[in-house]
Every structure is written in C-alpha cells, then in structure tokens.
Scaffold this motif. Structure first.
Motif, PDB file in Angstrom:
ATOM      1  N   LYS A 224       0.988  -1.221  -0.017  1.00 42.17           N
ATOM      2  CA  LYS A 224      -0.109   0.041  -0.025  1.00 42.17           C
ATOM      3  C   LYS A 224       0.872   1.223  -0.077  1.00 42.17           C
ATOM      4  O   LYS A 224       1.853   1.218   0.816  1.00 42.17           O
ATOM      5  CB  LYS A 224      -0.961   0.040   1.108  1.00 42.17           C
ATOM      6  N   PRO A 225       0.713   2.221  -0.902  1.00 40.24           N
ATOM      7  CA  PRO A 225       1.333   3.390  -0.753  1.00 40.24           C
ATOM      8  C   PRO A 225       1.040   4.372   0.096  1.00 40.24           C
ATOM      9  O   PRO A 225      -0.408   4.260   0.857  1.00 40.24           O
ATOM     10  CB  PRO A 225       0.973   4.010  -2.250  1.00 40.24           C
ATOM     11  N   THR A 226       1.990   5.048   0.790  1.00 39.57           N
ATOM     12  CA  THR A 226       1.747   6.046   1.617  1.00 39.57           C
ATOM     13  C   THR A 226       1.193   7.476   0.732  1.00 39.57           C
ATOM     14  O   THR A 226       1.751   7.540  -0.147  1.00 39.57           O
ATOM     15  CB  THR A 226       2.875   6.580   2.420  1.00 39.57           C
ATOM     16  N   VAL A 227       0.072   8.091   1.326  1.00 39.05           N
ATOM     17  CA  VAL A 227      -0.277   9.318   0.788  1.00 39.05           C
ATOM     18  C   VAL A 227       0.050  10.559   1.489  1.00 39.05           C
ATOM     19  O   VAL A 227      -0.206  10.750   2.736  1.00 39.05           O
ATOM     20  CB  VAL A 227      -1.779   9.242   0.502  1.00 39.05           C
ATOM     21  N   VAL A 228       0.711  11.418   0.843  1.00 34.67           N
ATOM     22  CA  VAL A 228       1.276  12.447   1.341  1.00 34.67           C
ATOM     23  C   VAL A 228       0.621  13.709   0.728  1.00 34.67           C
ATOM     24  O   VAL A 228       0.666  13.996  -0.745  1.00 34.67           O
ATOM     25  CB  VAL A 228       2.753  12.685   1.191  1.00 34.67           C
ATOM     26  N   LEU A 229       0.101  14.625   1.571  1.00 30.46           N
ATOM     27  CA  LEU A 229      -0.802  15.757   0.990  1.00 30.46           C
ATOM     28  C   LEU A 229      -0.052  16.940   1.244  1.00 30.46           C
ATOM     29  O   LEU A 229       0.215  17.316   2.621  1.00 30.46           O
ATOM     30  CB  LEU A 229      -2.246  15.494   1.557  1.00 30.46           C
ATOM     31  N   VAL A 230       0.008  17.859   0.460  1.00 32.95           N
ATOM     32  CA  VAL A 230       0.657  19.228   0.777  1.00 32.95           C
ATOM     33  C   VAL A 230      -0.397  20.264   0.463  1.00 32.95           C
ATOM     34  O   VAL A 230      -0.989  20.509  -0.879  1.00 32.95           O
ATOM     35  CB  VAL A 230       1.843  19.286  -0.318  1.00 32.95           C
ATOM     36  N   HIS A 231      -0.574  21.325   1.259  1.00 29.21           N
ATOM     37  CA  HIS A 231      -1.477  22.239   1.156  1.00 29.21           C
ATOM     38  C   HIS A 231      -0.939  23.563   0.104  1.00 29.21           C
ATOM     39  O   HIS A 231       0.471  23.516   0.210  1.00 29.21           O
ATOM     40  CB  HIS A 231      -1.983  22.788   2.442  1.00 29.21           C
ATOM     41  N   GLY A 232      -1.708  24.283   0.220  1.00 26.00           N
ATOM     42  CA  GLY A 232      -1.377  25.493  -0.676  1.00 26.00           C
ATOM     43  C   GLY A 232      -1.423  26.786   0.040  1.00 26.00           C
ATOM     44  O   GLY A 232      -1.303  26.539   1.403  1.00 26.00           O
ATOM     45  N   ALA A 233      -1.320  27.889  -0.388  1.00 22.02           N
ATOM     46  CA  ALA A 233      -1.096  29.188   0.289  1.00 22.02           C
ATOM     47  C   ALA A 233      -2.313  29.505   0.836  1.00 22.02           C
ATOM     48  O   ALA A 233      -3.505  29.102   0.542  1.00 22.02           O
ATOM     49  CB  ALA A 233      -0.923  30.315  -0.650  1.00 22.02           C
ATOM     50  N   TRP A 234      -2.601  30.315   1.837  1.00 25.05           N
ATOM     51  CA  TRP A 234      -3.631  30.822   2.786  1.00 25.05           C
ATOM     52  C   TRP A 234      -4.142  29.542   3.322  1.00 25.05           C
ATOM     53  O   TRP A 234      -5.539  29.735   3.601  1.00 25.05           O
ATOM     54  CB  TRP A 234      -4.553  31.670   2.026  1.00 25.05           C
ATOM     55  N   ALA A 235      -3.728  28.681   3.635  1.00 21.73           N
ATOM     56  CA  ALA A 235      -4.365  27.238   4.159  1.00 21.73           C
ATOM     57  C   ALA A 235      -3.114  26.649   5.119  1.00 21.73           C
ATOM     58  O   ALA A 235      -1.983  27.149   5.457  1.00 21.73           O
ATOM     59  CB  ALA A 235      -4.654  26.513   2.913  1.00 21.73           C
ATOM     60  N   ASP A 236      -3.488  25.508   5.661  1.00 19.34           N
ATOM     61  CA  ASP A 236      -2.767  24.760   6.524  1.00 19.34           C
ATOM     62  C   ASP A 236      -3.109  23.191   6.186  1.00 19.34           C
ATOM     63  O   ASP A 236      -3.724  22.699   5.547  1.00 19.34           O
ATOM     64  CB  ASP A 236      -2.623  25.082   7.770  1.00 19.34           C
ATOM     65  N   THR A 237      -2.459  22.294   7.072  1.00 19.94           N
ATOM     66  CA  THR A 237      -2.655  21.112   6.842  1.00 19.94           C
ATOM     67  C   THR A 237      -4.228  20.464   7.358  1.00 19.94           C
ATOM     68  O   THR A 237      -4.602  19.500   6.914  1.00 19.94           O
ATOM     69  CB  THR A 237      -1.738  20.282   7.805  1.00 19.94           C
TER      70      THR A 237
END
Length: 298
Positions: A62-75
């Motif tokens: 199973k892959p690990t899913v890594v999520l990266v947020h954008g500007a004016w936001a957070d995790t």
C-alpha cells in the motif's frame, strides 16, 4: 430502498467513477508516452461519494499518501481526505508547507518524502501543486502525482503566472492582499494575507459564510517569493499524474488547470461547481480521484 431505486443508485455511482470522455493531450517534450488520458465528470451534488478504495489487488504494497496544502491554508485543509483514506486502511500524512519560496518549500517536502519507505502518492492543492512538482523530482518512491485545483509548472515557470487570465488574483494587488513584512525576508519580499472579501467570495465561494470567515481569520500567510520563484524541475514529465478540476474555481481557473493537465498527460476529473476549496467542501470527490491514483500505483 426498493430494488428499482437501488439499481438506479448503483448505476449512478458506477457512472461517476467511470472514465468518460477523452482529453486531447498537447505535445510536451520529455512527457510520458502513455498518451492522452481521460476525463470523468461528476455533478457537485453527488460529491463522488463512492471511491475505488480499498483497491481490489490484495498483496500489493500500500502506498503512503502525502498531502501538501497551498497558500493561505494549512494541513487541516486535508482533514476530510485524511479521515477517508484512514478508514480505507491507508496511511495518509498531511504535512506543513512553509510557504516561504518554491525552492525551500520543495526541499522541505522532498526531505520528508525521503523518510518514507515504499511507494508514495503525492498530492498537492493550489500552490502545493507547484511544490510537489519540484519536490518529487529525484525521489524514486513517488509513483503518482495528484493535482487538486492546483498549479503544475514547467521548468522556468513561476506559480503567480499560472492562475489564468480570468483569475480573481489578476486584480490590483492592493485590493487583494494585506501585505506584511517578515524577518529574514529576501529583498522586496513580504507576507501576503488574502483580504476578507476576496477570501469569502473567490477563494472559499462554495463554503458557508461562517466557515469561510473562520478560515479567513486563521489563514497562513504566504511569501511573495512563493509565487515569483521559477520552477527548476517538472516531475510530471516522468511520473504519472491525476488532475482534479473544480469548474467553480476562481483562483486557478478551470481553463488554466486543463491546459496544465493536458501538457502533463494527466488523468482528469472535472467536478461541476465547487470552489478553490473543494477539498474542504467536497472531500469525498477529491478522495475518489486520489483513490484512482492509489489503485493505479504499482
């Protein structure tokens, strides 16, 4: 539920998860040779509540899913997706994007990726798409890129020029941002906060007003350097990609996103409605596309 209605529901869900119409891929130097991908279209009311997860191929890592947020936001932008992925049995990590400049932001994400063993599905929202485009280069564990209402720059392109000619961000900067100096900033750089009306009406336009106001009040500033630093790598040229496009996005416009998706030969999911924050308002729809990338990962 009677059998007739159940049958209609099953067919409706199946239709939402099927690949529908072909997207013509524009030629790109060094792009994958897999050819044109396809577009799946879903109405906003359905929110793609059915996902392909867990995948039907037992025994695969199973892959690990890594999520990266954008500007004016957070995790916390990814809370809905993280919950859904965890329920389906996958490890999902939403990591902090420094929002200081593309080079250092991408290096921060790349360093994190290198600590993960096994395959990775790397997901980016908005400016986070630029970050994953650069961060994934040279990290062999990244097997799929997923762009969610995001920028996907080519080498030499800066994020600030990828929003599209009809983006709300093309207005006078004084009407868009509150500009604040910060310690150690490069010469001429400053932190940008979206003004309240811009955030509510254009950034979070499909969220309840109270929710949009809370997100505006708690937004993280992004340095101007994040938007002006040119990309030095374009990982989508060698890594398969998926693209989620909200037709109601007023920040990175659908036409701009589709152009970037085509040159990346990405598989495209077009979501009717939404906003630049569809990942918050309709996390099931976003998770469905992430699920498609997961299940296609070797």
């Amino acid at each position: 539920m009677n059998r007739s209605r159940a049958g209609k529901t099953t067919r409706s869900v199946a239709a939402l998860t099927m690949v529908a119409a072909s997207v013509a891929a524009a030629p790109v130097a060094a792009a994958p040779t897999a050819g044109a991908r396809a577009t799946a279209t879903a109405p906003a009311s359905s929110a793609l509540t059915s996902t392909p997860l867990p995948c039907r191929s037992p025994g695969r890592t199973k892959p690990t899913v890594v999520l990266v947020h954008g500007a004016w936001a957070d995790t916390s932008s990814w809370n809905g997706e993280v919950d859904a992925l965890r329920r389906a049995g996958y490890v999902a990590r939403a990591i902090a994007n420094p929002l200081r400049g593309l080079g250092t932001d991408a290096a921060t994400v790349a360093d994190f990726l290198k600590t993960i063993s096994g395959p990775i599905v790397l997901v980016g929202h908005s400016y986070g798409g630029s970050v994953i485009t650069e961060a994934a280069a040279g990290v062999p564990g990244v097997k799929a890129l997923v762009y969610v209402d995001a920028a996907a720059p080519d080498v030499g392109e800066a994020t600030g020029r990828l929003s599209g000619p009809d983006s709300a961000l093309n207005a006078d900067p004084g009407s868009l941002y509150d500009k604040v100096p910060y310690p150690g900033a490069p010469q001429g750089a400053a932190d940008l906060y979206l003004k309240r009306d811009v955030f509510v009406r254009s950034f979070a336009s499909d969220l309840p007003r109270d929710t949009a106001l809370r997100l505006w009040a708690s937004q993280r500033a992004a340095s101007t350097s994040a938007f002006t630093t040119p990309a030095t790598a374009a990982a989508w040229k060698s890594i398969p990609s998926w693209y989620f496009i909200s037709t109601g996005d007023r920040i990175i416009t659908p036409s701009a996103e589709l152009s970037m998706a085509r040159r990346a030969h990405a598989r495209v999911s077009r979501f009717e409605g939404g906003s630049h924050l569809t990942l918050i308002s309709h996390p099931a729809a976003v998770t469905s596309l992430i699920g498609s990338a997961i299940c296609a990962t070797p």
